[in-house]
Design a protein around this motif. Structure first.
Motif, PDB file in Angstrom:
ATOM      1  N   ARG A 209     -25.704  33.548   7.426  1.00  0.00           N
ATOM      2  CA  ARG A 209     -26.155  34.935   7.583  1.00  0.00           C
ATOM      3  C   ARG A 209     -26.330  35.283   9.058  1.00  0.00           C
ATOM      4  O   ARG A 209     -25.956  36.382   9.499  1.00  0.00           O
ATOM      5  CB  ARG A 209     -27.465  35.143   6.831  1.00  0.00           C
ATOM      6  N   TRP A 210     -26.912  34.355   9.819  1.00  0.00           N
ATOM      7  CA  TRP A 210     -27.156  34.611  11.240  1.00  0.00           C
ATOM      8  C   TRP A 210     -25.838  34.798  11.987  1.00  0.00           C
ATOM      9  O   TRP A 210     -25.657  35.773  12.730  1.00  0.00           O
ATOM     10  CB  TRP A 210     -27.954  33.463  11.842  1.00  0.00           C
ATOM     11  N   PHE A 211     -24.913  33.866  11.776  1.00  0.00           N
ATOM     12  CA  PHE A 211     -23.615  33.979  12.451  1.00  0.00           C
ATOM     13  C   PHE A 211     -22.841  35.192  11.939  1.00  0.00           C
ATOM     14  O   PHE A 211     -22.171  35.885  12.710  1.00  0.00           O
ATOM     15  CB  PHE A 211     -22.801  32.705  12.248  1.00  0.00           C
ATOM     16  N   GLY A 212     -22.929  35.447  10.649  1.00  0.00           N
ATOM     17  CA  GLY A 212     -22.239  36.608  10.100  1.00  0.00           C
ATOM     18  C   GLY A 212     -22.714  37.904  10.727  1.00  0.00           C
ATOM     19  O   GLY A 212     -21.916  38.803  11.020  1.00  0.00           O
ATOM     20  N   ASP A 213     -24.015  37.996  10.967  1.00  0.00           N
ATOM     21  CA  ASP A 213     -24.580  39.209  11.575  1.00  0.00           C
ATOM     22  C   ASP A 213     -24.214  39.334  13.050  1.00  0.00           C
ATOM     23  O   ASP A 213     -23.862  40.424  13.519  1.00  0.00           O
ATOM     24  CB  ASP A 213     -26.104  39.202  11.452  1.00  0.00           C
ATOM     25  N   HIS A 214     -24.280  38.224  13.786  1.00  0.00           N
ATOM     26  CA  HIS A 214     -24.190  38.305  15.253  1.00  0.00           C
ATOM     27  C   HIS A 214     -22.796  38.038  15.801  1.00  0.00           C
ATOM     28  O   HIS A 214     -22.489  38.470  16.914  1.00  0.00           O
ATOM     29  CB  HIS A 214     -25.202  37.364  15.881  1.00  0.00           C
ATOM     30  N   LEU A 215     -21.948  37.357  15.067  1.00  0.00           N
ATOM     31  CA  LEU A 215     -20.598  37.135  15.572  1.00  0.00           C
ATOM     32  C   LEU A 215     -19.687  38.318  15.288  1.00  0.00           C
ATOM     33  O   LEU A 215     -18.701  38.525  15.983  1.00  0.00           O
ATOM     34  CB  LEU A 215     -19.994  35.854  14.989  1.00  0.00           C
TER      35      LEU A 215
END
Length: 222
Positions: A209-215
């Motif tokens: 979720r974190w990478f999906g949001d920020h990448l």
């Protein structure tokens, strides 16, 4: 969804390192793994997280940050695994290598670090603020990043097990020190290695979720 995995030989910081690059169809970004103390690209925990990220359309690169000869020495001395500067220099070289490879040049990069590898990831993120768009630490030692910690610009997620009190304290201090957006997530009933049933799956979901949001954000702005 199909994911292709290829072995890579990466020249960086004067050495040749072995890595496994996994590319799903139409990846939204790429996550470079920095393994922890005494571990390697074959770490079952990091591989499990990488496979989960692949299912979320994120490419992954797992790399041995030490050469085979260095690993043999480190097995007896345990010195190199705590040499954060050495590991960070190699991560920085790998980031530069990714920018030169046709398959990965356009992909926004995130870093996933475990244990001492998390400190190296944070140092690398501070050194390459235009390239690293997100960091996730699993049971990490962000305190070992030293003064680089306050220079990190990338949004950072710190994941710690509830039953890992010393590391939890160090991560709370790091979160309060960082100037970048930083969040601390605690996995209930988990110890340092997240060996308890279901805990590593929670790590993988939080990281995805974190990478999906920020990448996705840098690509959207281009």
């Amino acid at each position: 969804m199909t994911t292709w995995t290829t072995a890579s030989r990466i020249s960086t910081a004067g050495v040749h390192l072995d890595g496994d690059l996994s590319l799903p169809e139409h990846p939204a970004g790429l996550v470079l793994f920095a393994h922890g103390s005494g571990s390697s690209r074959h770490s079952p925990r990091n591989r499990a997280v990488a496979e989960a990220l692949n299912r979320h359309r994120l490419a992954t690169l797992l790399v041995d940050l030490l050469t085979a000869d260095e690993e043999r020495v480190d097995l007896h001395t345990a010195d190199l695994r705590f040499d954060v500067g050495l590991l960070a220099d190699r991560l920085i070289g790998i980031i530069d290598w990714l920018r030169e490879e046709p398959e990965t040049a356009a992909l926004p990069i995130g870093l996933f670090g475990a244990s001492t590898g998390a400190a190296a990831a944070l140092v690398a993120a501070a050194d390459r603020p235009g390239q690293v768009h997100a960091v996730v630490s699993r049971g990490g030692r962000p305190d070992l990043a030293g003064p680089a910690l306050i220079q990190v610009a990338a949004p950072t997620l710190l994941i710690v097990g509830e039953r890992d009190p010393r590391v939890l304290e160090l991560n709370e201090q790091a979160r309060n020190t960082m100037r970048a957006a930083a969040e601390l997530r605690i996995i209930p009933a988990a110890t340092h290695l997240f060996e308890e049933p279901g805990t590593l799956e929670q790590v993988a979901e939080q990281a995805a979720r974190w990478f999906g949001d920020h990448l996705a954000a840098p690509a959207a702005r281009r």
